[in-house]
Scaffold this motif. Structure first.
Motif, PDB file in Angstrom:
ATOM      1  N   LEU A  92       0.976  -0.995   0.125  1.00  0.00           N
ATOM      2  CA  LEU A  92       0.075   0.080   0.106  1.00  0.00           C
ATOM      3  C   LEU A  92       0.790   1.397  -0.034  1.00  0.00           C
ATOM      4  CD1 LEU A  92      -2.365  -1.052   2.988  1.00  0.00           C
ATOM      5  CD2 LEU A  92      -2.757  -1.356   0.342  1.00  0.00           C
ATOM      6  N   GLU A  93       0.306   2.284  -0.649  1.00  0.00           N
ATOM      7  CA  GLU A  93       0.922   3.626  -0.594  1.00  0.00           C
ATOM      8  C   GLU A  93      -0.090   4.550  -0.147  1.00  0.00           C
ATOM      9  OE1 GLU A  93       2.438   7.163  -3.559  1.00  0.00           O
ATOM     10  OE2 GLU A  93       2.900   5.068  -4.143  1.00  0.00           O
ATOM     11  N   ASP A  94       0.494   5.107   0.845  1.00  0.00           N
ATOM     12  CA  ASP A  94      -0.252   6.214   1.850  1.00  0.00           C
ATOM     13  C   ASP A  94      -0.064   7.543   0.686  1.00  0.00           C
ATOM     14  OD1 ASP A  94      -0.700   8.719   2.861  1.00  0.00           O
ATOM     15  OD2 ASP A  94      -0.525   7.702   5.186  1.00  0.00           O
ATOM     16  N   LEU A  95      -1.317   7.830   0.310  1.00  0.00           N
ATOM     17  CA  LEU A  95      -1.519   8.939  -0.656  1.00  0.00           C
ATOM     18  C   LEU A  95      -0.939  10.238  -0.445  1.00  0.00           C
ATOM     19  CD1 LEU A  95      -4.729   7.758  -2.580  1.00  0.00           C
ATOM     20  CD2 LEU A  95      -2.381   7.242  -3.133  1.00  0.00           C
ATOM     21  N   ASP A  96      -1.134  10.410   1.066  1.00  0.00           N
ATOM     22  CA  ASP A  96      -0.785  11.855   1.419  1.00  0.00           C
ATOM     23  C   ASP A  96       0.771  11.848   1.701  1.00  0.00           C
ATOM     24  OD1 ASP A  96      -3.366  12.703   1.605  1.00  0.00           O
ATOM     25  OD2 ASP A  96      -3.575  12.137   3.577  1.00  0.00           O
ATOM     26  N   SER A  97       1.284  10.801   2.312  1.00  0.00           N
ATOM     27  CA  SER A  97       2.788  10.843   2.697  1.00  0.00           C
ATOM     28  C   SER A  97       3.742  10.165   1.622  1.00  0.00           C
ATOM     29  CB  SER A  97       3.064  10.191   4.002  1.00  0.00           C
ATOM     30  OG  SER A  97       2.645   8.667   4.095  1.00  0.00           O
ATOM     31  N   GLY A  98       3.154   9.281   0.801  1.00  0.00           N
ATOM     32  CA  GLY A  98       3.837   8.621  -0.188  1.00  0.00           C
ATOM     33  C   GLY A  98       4.576   7.545   0.581  1.00  0.00           C
ATOM     34  N   GLU A  99       4.321   7.106   1.662  1.00  0.00           N
ATOM     35  CA  GLU A  99       5.134   6.028   2.666  1.00  0.00           C
ATOM     36  C   GLU A  99       4.379   4.666   2.064  1.00  0.00           C
ATOM     37  OE1 GLU A  99       5.186   4.470   6.965  1.00  0.00           O
ATOM     38  OE2 GLU A  99       5.146   6.499   6.607  1.00  0.00           O
ATOM     39  N   SER A 100       5.113   3.702   1.743  1.00  0.00           N
ATOM     40  CA  SER A 100       4.503   2.403   1.463  1.00  0.00           C
ATOM     41  C   SER A 100       4.944   1.552   2.656  1.00  0.00           C
ATOM     42  CB  SER A 100       5.401   1.926   0.138  1.00  0.00           C
ATOM     43  OG  SER A 100       5.346   2.431  -0.870  1.00  0.00           O
ATOM     44  N   ARG A 101       3.816   0.532   2.662  1.00  0.00           N
ATOM     45  CA  ARG A 101       3.686  -0.427   3.591  1.00  0.00           C
ATOM     46  C   ARG A 101       3.326  -1.875   2.980  1.00  0.00           C
ATOM     47  NH1 ARG A 101       1.215   3.011   8.164  1.00  0.00           N
ATOM     48  NH2 ARG A 101       3.291   3.657   9.146  1.00  0.00           N
ATOM     49  N   THR A 102       3.939  -2.964   3.351  1.00  0.00           N
ATOM     50  CA  THR A 102       3.366  -4.469   2.876  1.00  0.00           C
ATOM     51  C   THR A 102       3.009  -5.043   3.827  1.00  0.00           C
ATOM     52  OG1 THR A 102       4.979  -4.076   1.047  1.00  0.00           O
ATOM     53  CG2 THR A 102       4.189  -6.164   1.300  1.00  0.00           C
ATOM     54  N   TYR A 103       1.918  -5.769   3.771  1.00  0.00           N
ATOM     55  CA  TYR A 103       1.334  -6.591   4.655  1.00  0.00           C
ATOM     56  C   TYR A 103       0.786  -7.936   4.039  1.00  0.00           C
ATOM     57  CZ  TYR A 103       0.725  -2.074   7.285  1.00  0.00           C
ATOM     58  OH  TYR A 103       0.766  -1.064   8.292  1.00  0.00           O
ATOM     59  N   THR A 104       0.592  -8.947   4.915  1.00  0.00           N
ATOM     60  CA  THR A 104      -0.049 -10.126   4.501  1.00  0.00           C
ATOM     61  C   THR A 104      -1.282 -10.025   5.353  1.00  0.00           C
ATOM     62  OG1 THR A 104       2.094 -11.182   3.658  1.00  0.00           O
ATOM     63  CG2 THR A 104       0.014 -12.619   4.172  1.00  0.00           C
ATOM     64  N   GLY A 107      -5.649 -14.295   9.467  1.00  0.00           N
ATOM     65  CA  GLY A 107      -6.770 -14.265  10.475  1.00  0.00           C
ATOM     66  C   GLY A 107      -6.193 -13.427  11.782  1.00  0.00           C
ATOM     67  N   PRO A 108      -7.326 -13.201  12.643  1.00  0.00           N
ATOM     68  CA  PRO A 108      -7.179 -12.553  13.929  1.00  0.00           C
ATOM     69  C   PRO A 108      -6.340 -13.292  14.935  1.00  0.00           C
ATOM     70  CG  PRO A 108      -9.483 -13.260  14.112  1.00  0.00           C
ATOM     71  CD  PRO A 108      -8.751 -13.722  12.653  1.00  0.00           C
ATOM     72  N   ASP A 109      -6.224 -14.446  14.793  1.00  0.00           N
ATOM     73  CA  ASP A 109      -5.278 -15.228  15.775  1.00  0.00           C
ATOM     74  C   ASP A 109      -3.855 -15.325  15.244  1.00  0.00           C
ATOM     75  OD1 ASP A 109      -7.290 -16.556  17.948  1.00  0.00           O
ATOM     76  OD2 ASP A 109      -8.300 -16.580  15.984  1.00  0.00           O
ATOM     77  N   GLU A 110      -3.552 -14.849  14.485  1.00  0.00           N
ATOM     78  CA  GLU A 110      -2.196 -15.147  14.100  1.00  0.00           C
ATOM     79  C   GLU A 110      -1.522 -13.721  13.515  1.00  0.00           C
ATOM     80  OE1 GLU A 110      -1.602 -17.621  10.648  1.00  0.00           O
ATOM     81  OE2 GLU A 110      -3.593 -17.320   9.916  1.00  0.00           O
ATOM     82  N   ALA A 111      -2.500 -12.697  13.284  1.00  0.00           N
ATOM     83  CA  ALA A 111      -1.801 -11.362  12.663  1.00  0.00           C
ATOM     84  C   ALA A 111      -0.853 -10.834  13.860  1.00  0.00           C
ATOM     85  CB  ALA A 111      -2.956 -10.639  12.598  1.00  0.00           C
ATOM     86  N   ASP A 112       0.219 -10.194  13.238  1.00  0.00           N
ATOM     87  CA  ASP A 112       1.263  -9.592  14.017  1.00  0.00           C
ATOM     88  C   ASP A 112       1.788  -8.702  13.253  1.00  0.00           C
ATOM     89  OD1 ASP A 112       3.380  -8.776  15.627  1.00  0.00           O
ATOM     90  OD2 ASP A 112       4.083 -10.999  16.083  1.00  0.00           O
ATOM     91  N   HIS A 113       1.387  -7.288  13.372  1.00  0.00           N
ATOM     92  CA  HIS A 113       2.001  -6.098  12.495  1.00  0.00           C
ATOM     93  C   HIS A 113       3.574  -6.167  12.608  1.00  0.00           C
ATOM     94  CE1 HIS A 113       2.139  -3.878  16.376  1.00  0.00           C
ATOM     95  NE2 HIS A 113       2.955  -3.171  15.556  1.00  0.00           N
ATOM     96  N   THR A 114       4.259  -6.619  13.533  1.00  0.00           N
ATOM     97  CA  THR A 114       5.548  -6.509  13.680  1.00  0.00           C
ATOM     98  C   THR A 114       6.219  -7.581  12.625  1.00  0.00           C
ATOM     99  OG1 THR A 114       5.786  -8.132  15.591  1.00  0.00           O
ATOM    100  CG2 THR A 114       5.657  -5.944  16.104  1.00  0.00           C
ATOM    101  N   ARG A 115       5.315  -8.645  12.291  1.00  0.00           N
ATOM    102  CA  ARG A 115       5.755  -9.677  11.400  1.00  0.00           C
ATOM    103  C   ARG A 115       5.268  -9.247  10.018  1.00  0.00           C
ATOM    104  NH1 ARG A 115       3.250 -14.388  12.688  1.00  0.00           N
ATOM    105  NH2 ARG A 115       4.623 -15.459  10.658  1.00  0.00           N
ATOM    106  N   GLY A 116       4.649  -7.923   9.853  1.00  0.00           N
ATOM    107  CA  GLY A 116       4.216  -7.414   8.549  1.00  0.00           C
ATOM    108  C   GLY A 116       2.909  -8.296   8.270  1.00  0.00           C
ATOM    109  N   THR A 117       2.101  -8.780   9.241  1.00  0.00           N
ATOM    110  CA  THR A 117       0.769  -9.343   8.911  1.00  0.00           C
ATOM    111  C   THR A 117      -0.603  -8.777   9.708  1.00  0.00           C
ATOM    112  OG1 THR A 117       1.137 -10.938  10.800  1.00  0.00           O
ATOM    113  CG2 THR A 117       1.698 -11.605   8.692  1.00  0.00           C
ATOM    114  N   ILE A 118      -1.433  -8.360   9.041  1.00  0.00           N
ATOM    115  CA  ILE A 118      -2.594  -7.784   9.742  1.00  0.00           C
ATOM    116  C   ILE A 118      -3.612  -8.647   9.600  1.00  0.00           C
ATOM    117  CG2 ILE A 118      -1.751  -5.392   9.305  1.00  0.00           C
ATOM    118  CD1 ILE A 118      -3.616  -5.152   6.997  1.00  0.00           C
TER     119      ILE A 118
END
Length: 162
Positions: A92-104, A107-118
């Motif tokens: 994803l690219e934040d349209l205001d800041s231009g910052e990019s982030r990648t997520y996989t 499910g809610p029981d395994e998501a961990d933003h520190t591992r790049g999962t949401i």
């Protein structure tokens, strides 16, 4: 009762955690027994700590067991789609800041933003579901509304997990 998506790997991790928690039960029971033998329970910190640990242990075991029957185990190595679904890796690219982030998306029981999962149940996850590469999404998050563009959509399976 609704189904909860989870990857094969996430399911295995929870099975392992459950097994380890159950193995810990005898040690906690023994600690309670030993603390009880020390006498007065009103001012017995060891007893209180052991009972608290037992409560946390049993609560986590109960939580995992209650969810396991609802899991829909999905092999993310087998997924393909032109839309964002469970298991997709999205840049994803934040349209205001231009910052990019990648997520996989998982499910809610395994998501961990520190591992790049949401979680697919998070505000960003919900906004992305069903979208395609090039689509824009607007998401209300704690810091306010953020507009993203889906720059890329891929299915990397377990190889894409950090």
């Amino acid at each position: 009762m609704s189904r909860i998506p989870i990857s094969v790997e996430g399911f295995k991790r929870l099975e392992k955690e459950l097994e380890e928690l159950k193995k810990e039960r005898p040690a906690v029971i023994q600690a309670i027994k030993e603390a009880r033998e020390e006498g007065d329970l009103r001012e017995n910190a060891g007893y209180d700590a052991a009972r608290e640990r037992q409560g946390l242990l049993e609560a986590r075991i109960s939580h995992i067991e209650s969810r396991m029957i609802r899991f829909d185990v999905i092999d993310i190595d087998m997924l393909q789609s032109d839309r964002v679904v469970f298991g997709a890796t999205v840049t994803l690219e934040d349209l205001d800041s231009g910052e990019s982030r990648t997520y996989t998306l998982l499910g809610p029981d395994e998501a961990d933003h520190t591992r790049g999962t949401i979680s697919i149940e998070s505000p960003v996850g919900r906004a992305l579901l069903g979208k395609r590469e090039g689509d824009e999404v607007s998401v209300q998050i704690p810091r306010g509304r953020v507009d993203y563009e889906i720059v890329s959509l891929a299915f990397q399976g377990t190889a894409g997990l950090k």
